[in-house]
Every structure is written in structure tokens, then in C-alpha cells.
Enzyme design. Structure first.
Site, PDB file in Angstrom:
ATOM      1  N   GLU A 126       0.857  -1.189   0.000  1.00 51.28           N
ATOM      2  CA  GLU A 126       0.000   0.000   0.000  1.00 51.28           C
ATOM      3  C   GLU A 126       0.886   1.230   0.000  1.00 51.28           C
ATOM      4  OE1 GLU A 126      -3.458  -0.037   2.636  1.00 51.28           O
ATOM      5  OE2 GLU A 126      -3.160  -2.184   2.870  1.00 51.28           O
ATOM      6  N   HIS A 240      -8.560   9.622   4.999  1.00 54.63           N
ATOM      7  CA  HIS A 240      -8.158   8.707   3.921  1.00 54.63           C
ATOM      8  C   HIS A 240      -8.423   9.415   2.596  1.00 54.63           C
ATOM      9  CE1 HIS A 240      -7.712   5.144   1.475  1.00 54.63           C
ATOM     10  NE2 HIS A 240      -7.328   4.466   2.537  1.00 54.63           N
ATOM     11  N   ARG A 284      -0.225   9.107   3.117  1.00 58.19           N
ATOM     12  CA  ARG A 284      -1.663   9.361   3.065  1.00 58.19           C
ATOM     13  C   ARG A 284      -2.033  10.833   3.228  1.00 58.19           C
ATOM     14  NH1 ARG A 284      -4.799   5.025   6.575  1.00 58.19           N
ATOM     15  NH2 ARG A 284      -4.267   3.616   4.890  1.00 58.19           N
ATOM     16  N   HIS A 338     -10.779   8.981   8.801  1.00 52.91           N
ATOM     17  CA  HIS A 338     -10.470   7.547   8.771  1.00 52.91           C
ATOM     18  C   HIS A 338      -9.910   7.026  10.090  1.00 52.91           C
ATOM     19  CE1 HIS A 338      -9.442   3.735   6.964  1.00 52.91           C
ATOM     20  NE2 HIS A 338      -8.156   3.889   7.188  1.00 52.91           N
ATOM     21  N   ARG A 373      -0.327   8.047  10.066  1.00 54.89           N
ATOM     22  CA  ARG A 373      -0.150   6.585  10.138  1.00 54.89           C
ATOM     23  C   ARG A 373       0.122   5.962   8.773  1.00 54.89           C
ATOM     24  NH1 ARG A 373      -3.487   2.278   9.507  1.00 54.89           N
ATOM     25  NH2 ARG A 373      -5.397   3.506   9.351  1.00 54.89           N
TER      26      ARG A 373
HETATM   27  C1  SIN Z   1      -6.896   0.897   3.286  1.00 54.06           C
HETATM   28  O1  SIN Z   1      -7.200  -0.249   3.004  1.00 54.06           O
HETATM   29  O2  SIN Z   1      -6.625   1.777   2.472  1.00 54.06           O
HETATM   30  C2  SIN Z   1      -6.874   1.296   4.720  1.00 54.06           C
HETATM   31  C3  SIN Z   1      -5.795   0.598   5.404  1.00 54.06           C
HETATM   32  C4  SIN Z   1      -5.446   1.314   6.646  1.00 54.06           C
HETATM   33  O3  SIN Z   1      -6.077   2.290   7.007  1.00 54.06           O
HETATM   34  O4  SIN Z   1      -4.474   0.902   7.270  1.00 54.06           O
END
Ligand code: SIN
Length: 506
Positions: A126, A240, A284, A338, A373
Site C-alpha cells: 500500500e 483517507h 496518506r 479515517h 499513520r
Molecule cells: C486501506 O485499506 O486503504 C486502509 C488501510 C489502513 O487504514 O491501514
């Protein structure tokens, strides 16, 4: 969950248990499990009535491991936090990550993480991760962890799970916490414990748009703060970048970008390279601000999932898209509240500043996330700190002391009372304490929220309805956020201050 069990004893004044856990997400389940493994009788109290009342059930992307390289994960966590994560806390996380995942999730719960054709785990990636190291079950990982976890703790002979039960206040005496008053009786029901672990999750309900369930009202943080526990980093509310932009938002996991999906603006152009060298996989906070800027300048931002086998590989997200009538490969997105990076300050065992009070999961501030985070570290932090807190919480004798007297003598408030006040609170948070903050607006938010809290407190003095306590908790947490935001004049991580002394990183 079973309705009754015998793992707690009843006294004339209330109940007694060894370890009381409040909350039924991954952190609460982990705390209950490790305390029970140490021989304690555990009562797990949750206001939830179904698994998806906990944010864990909504978690998509996955759970990070170190994949044998703790230094690399540590360095990504610290970079994503804009250099603000506490290195000692991150060491605790990475040193315990792989054992916790293997012991609890793989060996005990037998979570069927996705595997590749050769039978090895199919690790994904990610944003801001330099390696493929995230275990997942398509992009619905949280529910595949939480449901077996709840079943497991519910079936455990030393754990009682009591659902649809809210903790209203902590019972304290001389700096020590002795349990909670629950809402099982109209004037409150004292439950005494040798130690109490708060694992009540996040604060999404404070904002109009959130990826959290509606019950995320910051209960544990508010109860702890009202009892005098230290809270830290409350200004770091993470948004998010890719939630569905329409009504009834839902998360579009960062795993989609990790595997090749890209962001495009209203002119159909990719734009993230203009904001950060990591492009679509930037941290993020950077992506969330860039998405907001592009939405303002070009009308909309979409997540282009055409590079993926979207339907086949992400069936749960694809179904949500179909439910909203989105047929094309381009899904309109906007930032959405988020995760709270701050919370109740805890040490490496989840100990708060109050004796015999622990916290784990999103309600706790461990220092792992600093100001922003890294993706897929929240389930991991909940698991690691839940296990450590539960283990440490064992061995104290319950000491029934005088519980706070709650009064329930005035007529119920109209059903809409709490909902209407909540709407005002959310409007204030959205307008003044969202993705971008202005010092004057933060101050204005503080005044509005102080007035709101004053009104709510007046009602709480003579009524014990759960919705009123949730509103009280939300207003306490909102004020903590406003205060922390007003005291931090630097733009850092999720806390972006317009015209700040220190400019943001991108
Ligand atoms: C996501 O799946 O984008 C969220 C994962 C997270 O917040 O750690």
C-alpha cells in the site's frame, strides 16, 4: 455471542472480574485472549450488537508484517509519520509483529490469508510501503480476522462477552481505576475489575463523512480524559484520500493503488507526481491534500481501477460500487475521516497514566503513528498492544470502592435531541477541524464546542441514556482535538495549518 455466562461474580454492589475489557475490535479481542491465557477471568463489554459495529470489521487493505525485515518497516513507518513517530514504540511494534500475526491470526484463528499459486502468502503493498509485506484477504481483511476472533473469545471458558452494553464512566479512587459503571441498569451498574483495558476504537462519528461505523464516538478517550488520564496527539486526525465521493461513503483501499490503480483529476490527468516523488503511493496525508486541491481546481478526482482485475480481485469493494450504481472503471473519490493517530497516552505495555487502566487499539496513543499513520499498521498495532496490555493487566485484586452515582430521574429526551446536537458537532468538526485548518477557525470551533458540551453536561447530570453519553463523549473528544489543534501551530502530518510557521512536506 452468548447472552449469559458465569465468569464474573456478583457482589451486593455490583460485579467483580479480574480483567475488564471494553470494546470488541481486534485490540479488545487480543487483550481478552492474552489475559485469559494468563489465567484471568475476563469480562469483555461491548456496546456492539454485531461484528460490523467495530471498525476492525471495516478494515480493508490488510495487516502489515515485517516479512523478516523489521528495519525496513520501521523506516517506512517513520517516513510516513513525517519523522514524528516514536522510534521506541515502533521498535516494539516491529519486534512483535510477526510472532503476534503467526501465533494469533495464523495458528490460533487460522485466518485464510490470500495465497499465490505456489501456496505462499500473497503479500500486497500500500501507499508509502517500500515492500510487498501486507497480508490480506482480498480487500476485506478486517472482517476475515474479526469474525473468527469474536467466535474464539466468545467460546473461551474464561471470557464472557457481554454485548449491547456500554461503559458510561470509569470508577476511580486516588489515581487508580477500579472498573466501570455500565448502562445495564437505569442508574448505572458498577463492574469492578483488577484492571481495566479500554479498546473502544476511533472517533469517526465526530465527522460528517467517515470510514468508521456510527458507534465510533470516542467513548474510551472521553472516559479516560474525564478521569484524568493523559491524552496526546489529538490534533492528528487522519483523512483517507480515497473514499467514495458520493453519499454514504465507503473506503477504496490503498491496496488498489498499491497494485496499480491511479488517481486522475477532472481533466483526466494523473497529478500525484506533481505533489510527491512517490506519486500515487505518497504518504496518506500528502495524497489526501492533493486530492482535495485537485477536486477544487478541476471539479473531481477519480480512482482509475482499469489497470486491475477489479471485479475478480476486489469483490467486496466491487459490490459496494455496484450497490451505488458505479459501473465504470473510474470511481469518484474524496478524502474522508479515517483514523485518529493520537488518543490515550500509553507505554509499551498499554499502561496509561492512571494505575490499572490500560488502552489499546485506535483509542490509544502508542507513539507508533506520530502525525500520520502508515497503511495497514492499525490492525497490527491493535493486535500487538492488545496482547501486551491484556498480559500485563493480570494479577491485580479487584477493590470495590464507591462507584460514581449516576442519576436517571428526569424524563427521556426526545429521540432527535442527541441526533440534532450530533449534527451540529459534525458540522463544526467538518468546517473547522478537517483536512485544512486555520487558527481563527480552530478558535471558533473551540467556542462552539465548549457551548455544546456545556448544554450536554447539563442533561447528563440527570439522565443515563446511551445516546446522551455518546454525545457527551463525542463533545469531550471534539474539544480535546480543538485544544490540541490550537496549541500546535506547525503543519505536520495530518495537521495541516493554513499559513503555518512550518510549511507542510508537500
Ligand atoms: C486501506 O485499506 O486503504 C486502509 C488501510 C489502513 O487504514 O491501514
Amino acid at each position: 455471542m452468548t447472552e449469559t455466562d458465569t465468569s464474573t461474580a456478583t457482589t451486593t454492589d455490583g460485579e467483580v472480574t479480574d480483567v475488564l475489557v471494553v470494546g470488541s475490535g481486534i485490540a479488545g479481542c487480543a487483550a481478552a485472549l492474552s489475559a485469559a491465557r494468563e489465567g484471568a477471568e475476563v469480562l469483555l463489554l461491548t456496546k456492539a450488537t454485531k461484528p460490523d459495529d467495530a471498525s476492525t470489521d471495516w478494515a480493508q487493505g490488510g495487516i502489515s508484517t515485517t516479512r523478516g525485515d523489521p528495519d525496513s518497516l520501521k523506516s517506512d513507518i517513520i517516513d510516513a509519520s513525517d519523522g514524528t513517530a516514536d522510534p521506541d514504540a515502533v521498535d516494539t511494534l516491529v519486534a512483535n509483529a510477526d510472532d503476534a500475526v503467526e501465533d494469533v491470526l495464523v495458528d490460533t484463528l487460522e485466518v485464510a490469508f490470500d495465497e499465490s499459486e505456489d501456496g505462499e502468502f500473497d503479500y500486497t503493498r500500500e501507499a508509502a510501503h517500500s515492500e510487498y509485506r501486507i497480508l490480506h484477504v482480498d480487500a476485506a481483511t478486517g472482517s476475515h480476522i474479526l469474525r473468527p476472533f469474536l467466535n474464539y473469545v466468545d467460546a473461551h471458558e474464561h471470557i464472557e462477552v457481554r454485548q449491547d452494553t456500554a461503559a458510561l464512566e470509569l470508577i476511580t479512587a486516588e489515581g487508580r481505576v477500579h472498573g466501570v459503571v455500565s448502562d445495564e441498569q437505569s442508574e448505572g451498574h458498577p463492574i469492578y475489575a483488577g484492571a481495566t483495558v479500554l479498546a473502544t476504537g476511533g472517533i469517526g462519528a465526530l465527522y460528517g463523512r467517515s470510514t468508521n461505523p456510527d458507534g465510533a464516538t470516542g467513548d474510551g478517550i472521553a472516559m479516560a480524559a474525564l478521569a484524568g488520564a493523559e491524552v496526546e496527539d489529538m490534533e492528528y486526525v487522519q483523512f483517507h484520500p480515497t473514499a467514495y465521493a458520493g453519499d454514504d461513503p465507503f473506503l477504496l483501499s490503498e491496496a488498489l493503488r498499491g497494485e496499480g490503480a491511479v488517481l486522475r483529476n477532472g481533466d483526466g490527468e494523473r497529478f500525484m507526481e506533481d505533489y510527491h516523488p512517490q506519486g500515487d503511493l505518497a504518504p496518506r496525508d500528502v495524497v489526501a491534500r492533493a486530492v482535495e486541491t485537485e477536486r477544487e481546481e478541476t471539479g473531481e478526482v477519480v480512482l482509475d481501477v482499469s489497470p486491475l482485475e477489479f471485479e475478480a480481485e476486489y469483490p467486496a469493494i466491487a459490490e459496494k460500487c455496484r450497490d451505488r450504481g458505479i459501473e465504470a472503471d473510474e470511481i469518484p473519490v474524496a478524502p474522508c475521516e479515517h483514523f485518529l493517530c493520537g488518543g490515550i497516552a500509553v507505554d509499551d505495555r498499554g499502561r496509561t497514566s492512571l494505575d490499572r487502566l490500560y488502552a489499546a487499539g485506535e483509542c490509544a496513543r502508542t507513539g507508533v503513528h506520530g502525525a500520520n499513520r502508515l497503511a495497514s499498521t492499525s490492525l497490527l498495532e491493535g493486535l500487538v498492544w492488545g496482547l501486551r496490555a491484556g498480559e500485563d493487566a493480570v494479577g491485580f485484586d479487584p477493590e470495590p470502592v464507591e462507584a460514581p452515582e449516576l442519576r436517571n430521574r428526569d424524563p427521556d429526551l426526545p429521540d432527535r435531541f442527541a441526533a440534532e446536537k450530533f449534527t451540529r458537532l459534525q458540522q463544526t468538526m467538518d468546517e473547522y477541524l478537517g483536512l485544512e485548518r486555520d487558527p481563527e477557525e480552530i478558535a471558533r470551533a473551540g467556542s462552539v464546542l465548549r457551548r455544546l458540551k456545556g448544554e450536554v453536561d447539563a442533561y447528563v447530570r440527570t439522565r443515563t441514556t446511551r445516546s446522551l453519553y455518546e454525545l457527551r463523549n463525542a463533545s469531550v473528544v471534539a474539544l480535546l482535538i480543538a485544544r490540541a489543534a490550537s496549541e500546535n501551530t506547525e503543519s505536520i502530518g495530518c495537521h495541516y495549518v493554513v499559513d503555518a510557521e512550518r510549511p507542510p512536506r508537500a
